[in-house]
Design a protein around this motif. Sequence first.
Motif, mmCIF file in Angstrom:
data_model
loop_
_atom_site.group_PDB
_atom_site.id
_atom_site.type_symbol
_atom_site.label_atom_id
_atom_site.label_comp_id
_atom_site.label_asym_id
_atom_site.label_seq_id
_atom_site.Cartn_x
_atom_site.Cartn_y
_atom_site.Cartn_z
ATOM 1 N N ILE A 1 0.847 -1.207 0.000
ATOM 2 C CA ILE A 1 0.000 0.000 0.000
ATOM 3 C C ILE A 1 0.877 1.250 0.000
ATOM 4 O O ILE A 1 0.591 2.221 -0.712
ATOM 5 C CB ILE A 1 -0.959 -0.032 1.209
ATOM 6 C CG1 ILE A 1 -2.000 -1.136 1.032
ATOM 7 C CG2 ILE A 1 -1.637 1.325 1.404
ATOM 8 C CD1 ILE A 1 -2.916 -0.980 -0.173
ATOM 9 N N SER A 2 1.942 1.230 0.763
ATOM 10 C CA SER A 2 2.845 2.384 0.790
ATOM 11 C C SER A 2 3.455 2.622 -0.589
ATOM 12 O O SER A 2 3.575 3.761 -1.045
ATOM 13 C CB SER A 2 3.965 2.164 1.811
ATOM 14 O OG SER A 2 3.440 2.172 3.102
ATOM 15 N N ARG A 3 3.831 1.540 -1.222
ATOM 16 C CA ARG A 3 4.424 1.687 -2.562
ATOM 17 C C ARG A 3 3.396 2.252 -3.538
ATOM 18 O O ARG A 3 3.706 3.129 -4.350
ATOM 19 C CB ARG A 3 4.928 0.328 -3.072
ATOM 20 C CG ARG A 3 5.558 0.436 -4.462
ATOM 21 C CD ARG A 3 6.077 -0.877 -4.960
ATOM 22 N NE ARG A 3 5.025 -1.868 -5.150
ATOM 23 C CZ ARG A 3 5.174 -2.980 -5.844
ATOM 24 N NH1 ARG A 3 6.340 -3.257 -6.402
ATOM 25 N NH2 ARG A 3 4.205 -3.837 -5.979
ATOM 26 N N ALA B 1 -1.694 6.221 4.210
ATOM 27 C CA ALA B 1 -1.716 4.760 4.383
ATOM 28 C C ALA B 1 -2.447 4.402 5.673
ATOM 29 O O ALA B 1 -3.290 3.492 5.699
ATOM 30 C CB ALA B 1 -0.292 4.209 4.417
ATOM 31 N N GLN B 2 -2.127 5.120 6.732
ATOM 32 C CA GLN B 2 -2.809 4.856 8.007
ATOM 33 C C GLN B 2 -4.309 5.075 7.869
ATOM 34 O O GLN B 2 -5.117 4.244 8.311
ATOM 35 C CB GLN B 2 -2.255 5.762 9.099
ATOM 36 C CG GLN B 2 -2.989 5.595 10.428
ATOM 37 C CD GLN B 2 -2.442 6.498 11.516
ATOM 38 O OE1 GLN B 2 -1.264 6.830 11.515
ATOM 39 N NE2 GLN B 2 -3.295 6.896 12.440
ATOM 40 N N GLU B 3 -4.681 6.180 7.244
ATOM 41 C CA GLU B 3 -6.105 6.483 7.068
ATOM 42 C C GLU B 3 -6.792 5.396 6.239
ATOM 43 O O GLU B 3 -7.917 4.986 6.543
ATOM 44 C CB GLU B 3 -6.259 7.847 6.388
ATOM 45 C CG GLU B 3 -7.683 8.363 6.439
ATOM 46 C CD GLU B 3 -7.824 9.704 5.725
ATOM 47 O OE1 GLU B 3 -6.799 10.373 5.510
ATOM 48 O OE2 GLU B 3 -8.962 10.062 5.375
ATOM 49 N N ALA C 1 3.410 0.343 13.653
ATOM 50 C CA ALA C 1 3.163 0.769 15.033
ATOM 51 C C ALA C 1 2.131 1.897 15.067
ATOM 52 O O ALA C 1 1.263 1.934 15.946
ATOM 53 C CB ALA C 1 4.471 1.210 15.679
ATOM 54 N N ARG C 2 2.213 2.787 14.107
ATOM 55 C CA ARG C 2 1.237 3.898 14.039
ATOM 56 C C ARG C 2 -0.167 3.360 13.855
ATOM 57 O O ARG C 2 -1.112 3.787 14.513
ATOM 58 C CB ARG C 2 1.574 4.814 12.847
ATOM 59 C CG ARG C 2 2.640 5.829 13.122
ATOM 60 C CD ARG C 2 2.748 6.786 11.953
ATOM 61 N NE ARG C 2 1.499 7.496 11.685
ATOM 62 C CZ ARG C 2 1.361 8.455 10.795
ATOM 63 N NH1 ARG C 2 2.398 8.823 10.063
ATOM 64 N NH2 ARG C 2 0.226 9.065 10.604
ATOM 65 N N ILE C 3 -0.304 2.440 12.910
ATOM 66 C CA ILE C 3 -1.641 1.896 12.627
ATOM 67 C C ILE C 3 -2.142 1.096 13.833
ATOM 68 O O ILE C 3 -3.328 1.139 14.171
ATOM 69 C CB ILE C 3 -1.612 1.043 11.344
ATOM 70 C CG1 ILE C 3 -1.249 1.932 10.147
ATOM 71 C CG2 ILE C 3 -2.962 0.372 11.112
ATOM 72 C CD1 ILE C 3 -1.004 1.172 8.860
ATOM 73 N N ALA C 4 -1.223 0.397 14.485
ATOM 74 C CA ALA C 4 -1.621 -0.373 15.675
ATOM 75 C C ALA C 4 -2.173 0.556 16.747
ATOM 76 O O ALA C 4 -3.192 0.256 17.382
ATOM 77 C CB ALA C 4 -0.425 -1.150 16.207
ATOM 78 N N ARG C 5 -1.512 1.693 16.936
ATOM 79 C CA ARG C 5 -1.992 2.652 17.944
ATOM 80 C C ARG C 5 -3.355 3.216 17.541
ATOM 81 O O ARG C 5 -4.249 3.377 18.365
ATOM 82 C CB ARG C 5 -0.979 3.782 18.127
ATOM 83 C CG ARG C 5 0.213 3.404 19.007
ATOM 84 C CD ARG C 5 0.968 4.645 19.467
ATOM 85 N NE ARG C 5 1.535 5.389 18.351
ATOM 86 C CZ ARG C 5 2.710 5.135 17.792
ATOM 87 N NH1 ARG C 5 3.454 4.142 18.271
ATOM 88 N NH2 ARG C 5 3.165 5.837 16.772
ATOM 89 N N ALA C 6 -3.505 3.505 16.249
ATOM 90 C CA ALA C 6 -4.797 4.028 15.774
ATOM 91 C C ALA C 6 -5.903 2.986 15.944
ATOM 92 O O ALA C 6 -7.044 3.323 16.268
ATOM 93 C CB ALA C 6 -4.683 4.444 14.309
ATOM 94 N N LEU C 7 -5.559 1.724 15.751
ATOM 95 C CA LEU C 7 -6.557 0.657 15.904
ATOM 96 C C LEU C 7 -6.998 0.500 17.354
ATOM 97 O O LEU C 7 -8.126 0.085 17.627
ATOM 98 C CB LEU C 7 -5.980 -0.675 15.416
ATOM 99 C CG LEU C 7 -6.072 -0.982 13.929
ATOM 100 C CD1 LEU C 7 -5.340 -2.276 13.621
ATOM 101 C CD2 LEU C 7 -7.520 -1.075 13.478
#
Lengths: 199, 216
Positions: A33-35, A51-53, B87-93
Motif C-alpha cells: 500500500i505504501s508503494r 496509508a494509516q487512514e 506501530a502507528r496503525i496499531a496505535r490508531a486501531l
Amino acid sequence: MSERDADLELVRLVQRGDKRAFELLVAKYQRRISRLLSRMIRDPADIEDVAQEAFIKAYRALPNFRGESAFYTWLYRIAINTAKNHFAAQGRRAPTVVANDIEDQESGEDAVYLSDTATPDSLYQSKQVGLAVNRAIDQLPPDLRTAIVLRELEGLSYDEIAVAMNCPVGTVRSRIFRAREAIALELRPLLGTGEDERW
Amino acid sequence: MKQEPLSRSAAAASPAPYAAPAGAATEDTERLSAWLDGELGASEADALAQRLLRDPDWRSRYIDWCAVGDALRSQEVIGGHSPRLCARIARALDSEPALLAPRALPGGARRHIATGFAVAAAAAVLVFVAVPQLRSGSAGAGAGTSADAGTSAGVAVADKVLAAGDPGAPVRNAAAGAHAFNPRLDPYIEAHREVTGTGVMPAAAVYLRFGGEGEQ
C-alpha cells in the motif's frame, strides 16, 4: 484453499471482533500500500498519513466486505480513494496520469515504482535490502533457491513447483519454509521487526 | 532506482555454504508457511489462524515471511518503507471498537433474505394493523361510533336517490332497508352470509352493487 482464502480467514476473525487479525493483514500489505501511494504522493510523511487512514477506513468498512474480491484488491481501491480525498482536501487534484494508470491495474501487483519519489535514504535502504537478499539467496542450496523463486516470483502453486522440480509436494513445502527462514534471518536487521517493537 | 526482481537465473547461481536456521523446520511452522501461501486445507486453516493470533513466535515469523516475499519481489518495497507505519496503525486501531459483523454472505443470499423480510413485514402490517382497523370500522358502525354517523349519512343519501327514482344510481346502501333489495334475493343473501361470516373486510359488506335491470 488459496492465498486469497488465507486472507479471508483473517478477515472473518476481524469480523468476529478480533483486532489482532487485522494487524496481521496490515503487516502483510503495508508495504504494497505504501508503494502504491508513493506513486501518487511525494511527501513520505503524507504517504504514511494516507496509508494509516486507508487501513483505518478499511477496518471500519470490513463488516461490509463480503469476499467477492480479494482482500488486497478491495484494500487497494480504498487506498486509491483515500489518496484522491487527500488531494481534494488540499484543494489539489490527484496526478491524473498516475492515478488512471494505477486504477487500470486491477491488483497493483505489477505497479512500476516511480524512482523520482525516492529519497536518498530510501535509495540507500533499498540497496542494502538488495544486497542482503542477494546474499541470502546465494547462500541457499539450489533446491531451496529454486523453490522460493518459483513460489514468490513466479507465483506457482506447490503442485506446479512439485512438477517442475520433480519432487513430492511435501518436499516443496519444506524447501519453501527453509528458504524463507534463511532469508528472513539475513533480512531481519533491515526489516524493523525486532522483538522490542509491537510487530 | 529501477526495480530489480530476482529471476529464474538467480536460481542457477553457484551455491554457497548454507546453514539451516536455528530452531527451524518443525512441522507446525512448515504448516504456517504453507498457510501463508494458501496451500493448507480449509479444515486446518481455522485452527492455524487462531494459533497465529495467540502465538507471538508465529506472529513474528508470519511478519518476517511477508517481508521476505515483498523483498524478493521488489527491493524498493522494503527500502522505501517506513518501519514506523505498523506501530502507528496499531496505535490508531487501539481506539477503534472491535467489529462484530454478521458472517459475510454472498450477494444473492443476502438479496433473498431481504426479500423474505420485506414480504414478512408486509404480511405483519396487513394482519396486525389493517385488518383490526377494518374490523373495528364494522363493529363501530353497529355501536354508534363516528363511523355510524357516516353510515347514516350514506343511508340518507341513498334514500334520496331512491326517492328521486334515479335509475342510473349505481350504489345502494344495504343498511337502508329491505326496500333497496330485490326480495327474491333475500334467501340467497342470508344463506351467503351464513357461509362466509364477516370476512376479511366486513366493513365493505354493507355495500351492494346492483348492475342489472329490474332490481329496483
